[in-house]
Design a protein around this motif. Sequence first.
Motif, mmCIF file in Angstrom:
data_model
loop_
_atom_site.group_PDB
_atom_site.id
_atom_site.type_symbol
_atom_site.label_atom_id
_atom_site.label_comp_id
_atom_site.label_asym_id
_atom_site.label_seq_id
_atom_site.Cartn_x
_atom_site.Cartn_y
_atom_site.Cartn_z
ATOM 1 N N UNK A 382 0.869 -1.177 0.000
ATOM 2 C CA UNK A 382 0.000 0.000 0.000
ATOM 3 C C UNK A 382 0.898 1.217 0.000
ATOM 4 N N UNK A 383 0.879 2.003 -1.111
ATOM 5 C CA UNK A 383 1.802 3.143 -1.183
ATOM 6 C C UNK A 383 1.506 4.241 -0.171
ATOM 7 N N UNK A 391 5.267 2.415 14.837
ATOM 8 C CA UNK A 391 4.333 3.379 14.261
ATOM 9 C C UNK A 391 4.157 3.104 12.778
ATOM 10 N N UNK A 392 2.905 3.186 12.306
ATOM 11 C CA UNK A 392 2.605 3.150 10.876
ATOM 12 C C UNK A 392 2.125 4.546 10.498
ATOM 13 N N UNK A 393 2.756 5.127 9.485
ATOM 14 C CA UNK A 393 2.447 6.489 9.059
ATOM 15 C C UNK A 393 1.688 6.402 7.737
ATOM 16 N N UNK A 394 0.504 7.067 7.696
ATOM 17 C CA UNK A 394 -0.325 7.081 6.490
ATOM 18 C C UNK A 394 -0.314 8.502 5.914
ATOM 19 N N UNK A 395 -0.267 8.581 4.560
ATOM 20 C CA UNK A 395 -0.296 9.888 3.892
ATOM 21 C C UNK A 395 -1.102 9.766 2.610
ATOM 22 N N UNK A 397 -4.311 9.212 1.924
ATOM 23 C CA UNK A 397 -5.011 7.936 1.863
ATOM 24 C C UNK A 397 -6.130 8.002 0.855
ATOM 25 N N UNK A 398 -6.488 6.850 0.348
ATOM 26 C CA UNK A 398 -7.603 6.708 -0.568
ATOM 27 C C UNK A 398 -8.510 5.610 -0.029
ATOM 28 N N UNK A 399 -9.626 5.413 -0.697
ATOM 29 C CA UNK A 399 -10.599 4.431 -0.208
ATOM 30 C C UNK A 399 -10.004 3.043 -0.123
ATOM 31 N N UNK A 400 -9.090 2.695 -1.052
ATOM 32 C CA UNK A 400 -8.457 1.376 -1.016
ATOM 33 C C UNK A 400 -7.533 1.208 0.175
ATOM 34 N N UNK A 401 -7.214 2.311 0.892
ATOM 35 C CA UNK A 401 -6.333 2.227 2.069
ATOM 36 C C UNK A 401 -7.043 1.657 3.284
ATOM 37 N N UNK A 402 -8.360 1.490 3.207
ATOM 38 C CA UNK A 402 -9.101 0.945 4.351
ATOM 39 C C UNK A 402 -8.650 -0.469 4.641
ATOM 40 N N UNK A 403 -8.368 -0.799 5.895
ATOM 41 C CA UNK A 403 -7.924 -2.136 6.317
ATOM 42 C C UNK A 403 -7.944 -2.188 7.834
#
Length: 1167
Positions: A382-383, A391-395, A397-403
């Motif tokens: 997931x890019x 820590x997991x850092x999200x930037x 995000x899009x709908x496909x990032x849901x998990x």
Amino acid sequence: MQLKIMPKKKRLPAGRVPLILFLCQMISALEVPLDLVQPPTITQQSPKDYIVDPRENIVIQCEAKGKPPPSFSWTRNGTHFDIDKDPLVTMRPGSGTLVINIMSEGKAETYEGIYQCTARNERGAAISNNIVIRPSRSPLWTKEKLEPITLQNGQPLVLPCRPPVGLPPAIIFWMDNSFQRLPQSERVSQGLNGDLYFSNVLPEDTREDYICYARFNHTQTIQQKQPISLKVISAKSSRERPPTFLTPEGNASHKEELRGNVLSLECIAEGLPTPIIYWIKEDGILPTNRTFYRNFKKTLQIIQVSESDSGNYQCIAKNALGAIHHTISVTVKAAPYWIMAPRNLVLSPGEDGTLICRAYGNPKPRISWLTNGVPIEIAPDDPSRRIDGDTIIFSNVQERSSAVYQCNASNEYGYLLANAFVNVLAEPPRILTSENTLYQVIANRPAFLDCAFFGSPLPTIEWFKGAKGSALHEDIYVLHENGTLEIPVAQKDSTGTYTCVARNKLGIAKNEVHLEVKDPTRILKQPEYAIVQRGSTVSFECKVKHDHTLIATVTWLKDNGALPNDERFTVDKDHLVVTDVRDDDGGTYTCAANTTLDDVSASAELSVVDVPNPPFDLELTNQLDKSVQLSWTPGDDNNSPITKFVIEYEDAMHEAGLWHHQAEVSGTQTTAQLKLSPYVNYSFRVMAENSIGRSLPSEGSEQYLTKAAEPDKNPTAVEGLGSEPDNLVITWKPLNGFESNGPGLQYRVSWRQRDGDDEWTSVVVANVSKYIVSGTPTFVPYLIKVQALNDVGFAPEPAVVMGHSGEDLPMVAPGNVHVNVLNSTLAEVQWDSVPLKSIRGHLQGYRIYYWKAQSPSQRNRRHVEKKILTFQGSKTHGMLPGLEPFSHYSLNVRVVNGKGEGPASPDRAFSTPEGVPSAPSSLKIVNPTLDSLTLEWDPPSHPNGVLTEYTLKYQPINSTHELGPLIDLKIPANKTRWTLKNLNFSTRYKFYFYAQTSAGSGSQITEEAITTMDEGKMAMASRQVDIATQGWFIGLMCAVALLILILLIVCFIRRNKGGKYPVKEKEDAHADPEIQPMKEDDGTFGEYSDAEDHKPLKKGSRTPSDRTVKKEDSDDSLVDYGEGVNGQFNEDGSFIGQYSGKKEKEPVEGNESSEAPSPVNAMNSFV
């Protein structure tokens, strides 16, 4: 869009800035509504270590929520568990919970293993913990043959239990065949391993049924070991020895415990005498609130143990022969525990966020990430995410990032697993709090108005108050990140409607809530501390005031619990009443007032007091001849401190059953040194005293008989008095049995004449109180002494007292008696004293007999009344008061001693002079005419001499009660009737009448009378009297009075208008001379006044119907009229007192005269 993370709550600044809350993107307090798409969330699961009962079905729980609803699957021991292939396994509909039916068939052991549940939908997958399923076990004891144990007295012993290993571990206890727990003590106790330890055995330890029991709570079964037989042989002497440890062994040991568990350290020692155990921490102190001692201090427990509790602990065993110690090194390890667990993220497309998983343990745990249940290393890439340790850092995000992401923190002692989803949504704001919610709070307390919301991106929250939507600008409000508005101190003016508005770029939502601020509940009158005596009644008052819109409930508590179910406790509106108070009623009574919004309470202590309980355990020690020590144990003071102890004794030998005061000591003492008397059989009792009163007496002590001794005192109250002229009676107060000091109590009585040279005459008499000496001369002084003696010896030399032999009547009469008459009622008598020898006794005084000489009419009477006056001592004169004037008397004088009177002196006659007479016996006025009145009277009952004349004084009384001139008239003494002429007609007169002798004027008698009118006027008055009683006449008078009142009003009005109404001229012209008699003094006419216009000057002067006035009824005098004569004279004719010139008293309304009211006057009163 990058948003800043806000604090948990923000206080709005002052000023005009609207009340807006910018919330962060991490909404831990808010949940995604279930109607929106979201990944699964595990909501319920079985514990990690799940021990199941093999007799029941196995239920492994797994519940989850999500949108769409998640599906469930299981793994067992790391591989897929296909429940469809096992007919005994089913999954509950709409749930992931497994039910394994082993009650019909199958065994629990078949399903042992590690289970894990996965909940999955299109947005991700959540997993449960690894759930270890193990069936409980309660195995039987291995059959074994136990040999009887035989030991000598004082030897140590360990009885092993060694229970079978069960799951979970069994609870161990020792009992006998009767299922009674074996008593334990510092000498005998059970160890943590279940063994029974004896520090030393005693003969009473001998028994054949020492049985160890193992209780398996999970299966509710109890297993029993074979009984152990112990026989202890008594040795003549057991050798004492210093302590040694039975457990643990050696000088040091190591103990490891996990953080959060209970640390239990044990030391059990043997020795003789039994050792005592002490605990210390070498490098610190034991935590006060978490440290407990068990098993007679042989076990040290520390609850909620942490890393700071690591260190060296030392137990010390000590007895009289020495001490030993053992050091236990404690290391506290830790399974992983959360520092920061990951939380769900709701992000809108293009936003950034982080998941943080931070844990700690000893050793430090390893952090690993999974996504949708798969290790993140092998999960699809997931890019938008990047891993940085924990820590997991999200930037962007899009709908496909849901998990759903899982964080696993583990070390050798355990693991932690947490699920947290990332849900990418684009949603306009919505407010989840119900519309028009009503909040009610108490004034001066915080108010919290909810505004639960959701939206993506995260909305801003703004609050308004009032229907017009004015924004909140004051700094008294606090906003929480979940949208809640807090009013820290709500006031009455805080009441109203509040509006919450949520906004984001996709829309706006608003909601109204309402706030009502109520008055607080208050206790106006609190219960007060009370001290009452047992058996009395106590009342506690509790007055409560509350908001009128709320319902208050008042509850009474005792010691924070319900009141006893006892009819002695009654509760009404404001009071709790306890009758017949008992000891166990003492405590704390609380009045608790509750409404739906608040509660208040007030408490008061009740102390039940009473007199102390009696002391007990009386003991006599240090028993000496004249003293003994008494000790006792105090009884309960019943909540009032004992102030003193009262000691009483009983002499069982001389006065059995009678208790006498012995001593008092303070309430802090429990012993007393008591002084004793010889030859007394003592028994003691003690009473305790406090502020309430005195206790009942204790039981009597043992008896203590003291040795006999000679008397230490002699009889008291020794007297010598003769009862006859030739004897001497010697009396004394004998000693009581307590004072006798020994058996054989007697008295030696001694006497001799005071003025002679005779030797003492003595006689020993028994225990009596009197001895009579006969043949003594008359009234001779004697010296007397009485000495006590008993079988042991004599009392000290007694004191000498003086007495006299018997008296005889005096032989000589007083001489030279003469009388000096001082006035008509008083005379002085003088005489010469008689020689002392002739008195023949104690002179008590002289007695005068005097009597009035009989008149010729009384000489036939045999009895002459004589009066007696006694003059004490050696007086030779005395006064005779109360004599009658103008009388003849005789008297004689006699001397008096203790025996009686001597002969009388020759009679001496004397006479009293004249005195003033008493008032005339009666005065009445008869035959009144127009100008004359006739007076008739009776002479004085006590003339007290020869009457010389009568004096009559009189004066008129006008209508205003003023007195006219006083006229003085002398009347011969032989008259009893007198007519006064030339008086004014229809005039009231007052008369003063008294008699005179040569000694002066006597008391006066008064009377009033009225001369009559002429016949015409009398007839008119008679007719008027007759018609005055008629009803028509009364009505006529009322009508006339009303007309006159009207005329007066008209006249008053006309005068005010300047007119002239000649009422005065008409009255003068029509005046009736017959009803306007002329006054004698000034020749003017005055209005006629009947008796109704004159109030008698005194009640006593009212004339009776027969117009006769008795002396006792005539209390009037000229005092009331301003002049008059004396009521009493001295013998020489001078005044004793002079009346003051008082004015006559003002009249009051009412008819106080004997005359009838005149209707003519009633008519005149209206003119």
